[in-house]
Design a protein around this motif. Structure first.
Motif, PDB file in Angstrom:
ATOM      1  N   ARG A  48       0.825  -1.210   0.000  1.00  0.00           N
ATOM      2  CA  ARG A  48       0.000   0.000   0.000  1.00  0.00           C
ATOM      3  C   ARG A  48       0.857   1.257   0.000  1.00  0.00           C
ATOM      4  NH1 ARG A  48      -5.770   1.165   2.569  1.00  0.00           N
ATOM      5  NH2 ARG A  48      -5.894   3.385   2.059  1.00  0.00           N
ATOM      6  N   LEU A  49       2.051   1.191   0.550  1.00  0.00           N
ATOM      7  CA  LEU A  49       2.926   2.353   0.683  1.00  0.00           C
ATOM      8  C   LEU A  49       4.095   2.249  -0.280  1.00  0.00           C
ATOM      9  CD1 LEU A  49       3.057   2.502   4.586  1.00  0.00           C
ATOM     10  CD2 LEU A  49       1.618   3.886   3.068  1.00  0.00           C
TER      11      LEU A  49
ATOM     12  N   GLN B 149       4.967   8.625  -2.534  1.00  0.00           N
ATOM     13  CA  GLN B 149       3.522   8.706  -2.352  1.00  0.00           C
ATOM     14  C   GLN B 149       3.149   9.931  -1.515  1.00  0.00           C
ATOM     15  OE1 GLN B 149       2.072   5.050  -0.743  1.00  0.00           O
ATOM     16  NE2 GLN B 149      -0.032   5.761  -0.469  1.00  0.00           N
ATOM     17  N   MET B 150       2.030  10.594  -1.870  1.00  0.00           N
ATOM     18  CA  MET B 150       1.556  11.731  -1.095  1.00  0.00           C
ATOM     19  C   MET B 150       0.589  11.251  -0.028  1.00  0.00           C
ATOM     20  SD  MET B 150      -0.185  15.338  -2.302  1.00  0.00           S
ATOM     21  CE  MET B 150       1.282  15.765  -3.239  1.00  0.00           C
ATOM     22  N   LEU B 151       0.799  11.731   1.199  1.00  0.00           N
ATOM     23  CA  LEU B 151      -0.022  11.355   2.339  1.00  0.00           C
ATOM     24  C   LEU B 151      -0.453  12.625   3.072  1.00  0.00           C
ATOM     25  CD1 LEU B 151       2.300   8.485   3.634  1.00  0.00           C
ATOM     26  CD2 LEU B 151       0.182   8.180   2.325  1.00  0.00           C
ATOM     27  N   ILE B 152      -1.305  12.462   4.062  1.00  0.00           N
ATOM     28  CA  ILE B 152      -1.751  13.580   4.887  1.00  0.00           C
ATOM     29  C   ILE B 152      -1.377  13.291   6.338  1.00  0.00           C
ATOM     30  CG2 ILE B 152      -3.753  14.795   5.821  1.00  0.00           C
ATOM     31  CD1 ILE B 152      -3.203  15.559   2.993  1.00  0.00           C
ATOM     32  N   VAL B 153      -0.741  14.259   6.987  1.00  0.00           N
ATOM     33  CA  VAL B 153      -0.498  14.172   8.426  1.00  0.00           C
ATOM     34  C   VAL B 153      -1.521  15.058   9.128  1.00  0.00           C
ATOM     35  CG1 VAL B 153       1.161  14.554  10.267  1.00  0.00           C
ATOM     36  CG2 VAL B 153       1.956  13.770   8.051  1.00  0.00           C
ATOM     37  N   GLU B 154      -2.194  14.491  10.109  1.00  0.00           N
ATOM     38  CA  GLU B 154      -3.241  15.212  10.836  1.00  0.00           C
ATOM     39  C   GLU B 154      -2.910  15.211  12.321  1.00  0.00           C
ATOM     40  OE1 GLU B 154      -7.991  14.715  11.907  1.00  0.00           O
ATOM     41  OE2 GLU B 154      -7.171  13.717  10.131  1.00  0.00           O
ATOM     42  N   ARG B 155      -2.999  16.395  12.938  1.00  0.00           N
ATOM     43  CA  ARG B 155      -2.798  16.473  14.380  1.00  0.00           C
ATOM     44  C   ARG B 155      -3.887  17.342  14.997  1.00  0.00           C
ATOM     45  NH1 ARG B 155       2.217  20.657  15.593  1.00  0.00           N
ATOM     46  NH2 ARG B 155       1.243  22.499  14.681  1.00  0.00           N
ATOM     47  N   ALA B 156      -4.077  17.165  16.289  1.00  0.00           N
ATOM     48  CA  ALA B 156      -5.103  17.926  16.999  1.00  0.00           C
ATOM     49  C   ALA B 156      -4.452  19.107  17.704  1.00  0.00           C
ATOM     50  CB  ALA B 156      -5.801  17.032  18.017  1.00  0.00           C
ATOM     51  N   ARG B 157      -5.023  20.280  17.479  1.00  0.00           N
ATOM     52  CA  ARG B 157      -4.616  21.477  18.189  1.00  0.00           C
ATOM     53  C   ARG B 157      -5.784  21.943  19.055  1.00  0.00           C
ATOM     54  NH1 ARG B 157       0.490  22.106  18.454  1.00  0.00           N
ATOM     55  NH2 ARG B 157       0.477  24.365  18.279  1.00  0.00           N
TER      56      ARG B 157
ATOM     57  N   GLY C 219      -3.648  19.893   9.358  1.00  0.00           N
ATOM     58  CA  GLY C 219      -3.067  18.868   8.519  1.00  0.00           C
ATOM     59  C   GLY C 219      -2.055  19.422   7.546  1.00  0.00           C
ATOM     60  N   ARG C 220      -1.293  18.539   6.967  1.00  0.00           N
ATOM     61  CA  ARG C 220      -0.269  18.928   5.997  1.00  0.00           C
ATOM     62  C   ARG C 220      -0.083  17.802   4.990  1.00  0.00           C
ATOM     63  NH1 ARG C 220       1.117  23.276   4.885  1.00  0.00           N
ATOM     64  NH2 ARG C 220       1.979  23.953   6.866  1.00  0.00           N
ATOM     65  N   ARG C 221       0.023  18.179   3.711  1.00  0.00           N
ATOM     66  CA  ARG C 221       0.391  17.195   2.692  1.00  0.00           C
ATOM     67  C   ARG C 221       1.878  16.897   2.828  1.00  0.00           C
ATOM     68  NH1 ARG C 221      -0.416  19.331  -2.819  1.00  0.00           N
ATOM     69  NH2 ARG C 221       0.409  21.224  -1.833  1.00  0.00           N
ATOM     70  N   VAL C 222       2.213  15.631   2.831  1.00  0.00           N
ATOM     71  CA  VAL C 222       3.611  15.219   2.943  1.00  0.00           C
ATOM     72  C   VAL C 222       3.899  14.145   1.906  1.00  0.00           C
ATOM     73  CG1 VAL C 222       3.839  15.774   5.404  1.00  0.00           C
ATOM     74  CG2 VAL C 222       3.010  13.515   4.721  1.00  0.00           C
ATOM     75  N   LEU C 223       5.188  13.980   1.610  1.00  0.00           N
ATOM     76  CA  LEU C 223       5.636  12.921   0.715  1.00  0.00           C
ATOM     77  C   LEU C 223       6.361  11.853   1.512  1.00  0.00           C
ATOM     78  CD1 LEU C 223       7.017  14.939  -2.339  1.00  0.00           C
ATOM     79  CD2 LEU C 223       4.767  13.845  -2.098  1.00  0.00           C
ATOM     80  N   LEU C 224       6.121  10.614   1.140  1.00  0.00           N
ATOM     81  CA  LEU C 224       6.852   9.496   1.734  1.00  0.00           C
ATOM     82  C   LEU C 224       8.244   9.467   1.098  1.00  0.00           C
ATOM     83  CD1 LEU C 224       7.246   6.997   3.388  1.00  0.00           C
ATOM     84  CD2 LEU C 224       5.775   5.745   1.801  1.00  0.00           C
ATOM     85  N   HIS C 225       9.238   9.879   1.865  1.00  0.00           N
ATOM     86  CA  HIS C 225      10.599  10.047   1.349  1.00  0.00           C
ATOM     87  C   HIS C 225      11.423   8.771   1.490  1.00  0.00           C
ATOM     88  CE1 HIS C 225      14.890  11.343   1.698  1.00  0.00           C
ATOM     89  NE2 HIS C 225      14.540  12.100   0.662  1.00  0.00           N
ATOM     90  N   GLU C 226      11.135   8.002   2.574  1.00  0.00           N
ATOM     91  CA  GLU C 226      11.938   6.813   2.870  1.00  0.00           C
ATOM     92  C   GLU C 226      11.114   5.910   3.767  1.00  0.00           C
ATOM     93  OE1 GLU C 226      16.065   5.964   5.379  1.00  0.00           O
ATOM     94  OE2 GLU C 226      15.737   7.933   4.447  1.00  0.00           O
ATOM     95  N   MET C 227      11.303   4.603   3.672  1.00  0.00           N
ATOM     96  CA  MET C 227      10.548   3.713   4.553  1.00  0.00           C
ATOM     97  C   MET C 227      11.272   2.393   4.742  1.00  0.00           C
ATOM     98  SD  MET C 227       7.319   2.262   2.350  1.00  0.00           S
ATOM     99  CE  MET C 227       7.541   1.366   0.815  1.00  0.00           C
ATOM    100  N   ASN C 228      10.927   1.726   5.862  1.00  0.00           N
ATOM    101  CA  ASN C 228      11.369   0.360   6.098  1.00  0.00           C
ATOM    102  C   ASN C 228      10.196  -0.401   6.709  1.00  0.00           C
ATOM    103  OD1 ASN C 228      11.369   0.974   8.928  1.00  0.00           O
ATOM    104  ND2 ASN C 228      13.454   1.801   8.733  1.00  0.00           N
ATOM    105  N   PHE C 229      10.443  -1.579   7.225  1.00  0.00           N
ATOM    106  CA  PHE C 229       9.335  -2.403   7.722  1.00  0.00           C
ATOM    107  C   PHE C 229       8.684  -1.792   8.963  1.00  0.00           C
ATOM    108  CE2 PHE C 229      12.894  -3.702  10.298  1.00  0.00           C
ATOM    109  CZ  PHE C 229      12.359  -3.979  11.535  1.00  0.00           C
ATOM    110  N   ARG C 230       9.345  -0.810   9.613  1.00  0.00           N
ATOM    111  CA  ARG C 230       8.827  -0.245  10.855  1.00  0.00           C
ATOM    112  C   ARG C 230       8.480   1.233  10.759  1.00  0.00           C
ATOM    113  NH1 ARG C 230      10.650   2.282  15.537  1.00  0.00           N
ATOM    114  NH2 ARG C 230       9.501   1.644  17.417  1.00  0.00           N
ATOM    115  N   GLN C 231       9.228   2.018   9.987  1.00  0.00           N
ATOM    116  CA  GLN C 231       9.087   3.460  10.014  1.00  0.00           C
ATOM    117  C   GLN C 231       8.942   4.075   8.631  1.00  0.00           C
ATOM    118  OE1 GLN C 231      12.700   4.515  12.308  1.00  0.00           O
ATOM    119  NE2 GLN C 231      11.322   5.374  13.839  1.00  0.00           N
TER     120      GLN C 231
END
Length: 353
Positions: free
Chosen positions: A113-114, A118-126, A132-144
């Motif tokens: 899936r990842l 890929q473009m994703l959305i980060v959402e936080r509560a204030r 929220g912010r549009r972000v790009l998946l820059h790097e990944m492994n099995f955990r992070q």
């Protein structure tokens, strides 16, 4: 944590609407210290959040909906091992009335899936609103995942982003743990979070918690007689009749795969609307987890059985099952498991209203 997301672009807003439609609920923790994700499971409301957000505080962690919505408190019941920086808390208060998605909807596997770019959305509560912010998946492994601002987004991944949830459309796919800089954050994959929490939900021992509040004299409930029980009490504890009379707790062994059964009969009434079972957590006893209750309008369970809704006892020892008023003479209480799979289990009180 230390940094995260600010205002929403119109594209980000559209994605967040989709996320909200899925039922995922991101809430604020400790007045802006971070965020967390609510989910519910068999009658209990839980919050998953980074361990460093609550720090040494384990009881009464403040939780609030963005924009001045409902509030509540959370008690940490499990901290994932190995420095994973993931905690699980039990939530109570008005905020628990809308507890997001069911546990079963959190992703167990995100492979395929990842992908990088890929473009994703980060959402936080204030305090004022969800951001929220549009972000790009820059790097990944099995955990992070390593995430960076998408083109056109400001590099303002600032403090308070810990616990922000990363979405792919409607699906939560990660939780932010730390900011590398103002333009990069690291997030733990949600399938890894599920794996860590599953160890507690079914296998790992529960964290020590405060004893549950006991109903006072004004909440004694309906009179009942204990007809039978399937396990002898351990030496020094009461049998279920003694427990029902207020002489002390019933403590009995429960081996994996076994079921402990109690049969009760109402003596002064023929209907009920609520059953509460209380267990005081302790270092040498286990809190019941999965509980089934079957009522019967006859004097013997099995003739006219009627199951109450499925519900687990909470990790801090409170089971509260409310139904529309129903006729009942006999109840069969079946305890199928304990939190952490421990033994012996403990029951301090049963109250029938």
């Amino acid at each position: 944590m230390r940094k995260v997301l600010k205002k929403l672009s119109s594209a980000a807003l559209a994605c967040l609407v989709l996320a909200s439609a899925a039922g995922a609920r991101v809430v604020g923790v400790e007045d802006g210290a971070g965020s967390g994700l609510l989910f519910h499971h068999r009658g209990n409301c839980f919050l998953v959040l980074p361990s460093h957000v609550h720090g040494p505080l384990r009881q009464g962690v403040r939780v609030a909906a963005p924009g001045g919505g409902e509030i509540g408190t959370a008690d940490v019941v499990y901290v994932a091992p190995g420095g994973a920086d993931v905690s699980l808390a039990l939530v109570r208060g008005g905020i628990a009335r809308d507890c997001g998605d069911d546990w079963s909807r959190l992703p167990q596997r995100l492979t395929g899936r990842l992908e990088v770019g890929q473009m994703l959305i980060v959402e936080r509560a204030r305090q004022q609103a969800t951001e929220g912010r549009r972000v790009l998946l820059h790097e990944m492994n099995f955990r992070q995942l390593r995430l960076v601002p998408a083109p056109g987004e400001a590099p303002d991944l600032f403090g308070g982003t810990s616990g922000a949830v990363v979405f792919d459309q409607k699906q939560p796919v990660a939780m932010v743990l730390e900011a590398e800089s103002s333009d990069a954050v690291w997030a733990i994959r949600m399938d890894e979070v599920v794996t860590l929490l599953s160890r507690f939900m079914g296998e790992m021992p529960a964290a020590e918690a405060a004893a549950p509040p006991q109903p006072g004299a004004e909440a004694q409930g309906k009179a009942f007689q204990v007809l039978s029980w399937s396990a002898h009490p351990l030496p020094g504890s009461q049998d279920p009749q003694g427990m029902a009379a207020g002489a002390g707790a019933y403590v009995a062994p429960l081996a994996p795969g076994e079921v402990l059964t109690l049969e009760l009969r109402l003596t002064d009434a023929d209907r009920l609307r609520r059953v509460r079972i209380l267990s005081a957590p302790g270092p040498d006893t286990a809190v019941p987890k999965r509980i089934e209750i079957i009522t019967d309008t006859s004097d013997s369970v099995g003739r006219r059985p009627n199951r109450m809704p499925a519900r687990d006892m909470s990790p801090d020892g409170i089971y509260d099952n409310q139904v529309g008023e129903r006729y009942a003479r006999v109840l069969r209480i079946r305890i199928l498991s304990t939190w952490g799979g421990g033994s012996p289990l403990r029951i301090d009180r049963i109250v029938i209203d």
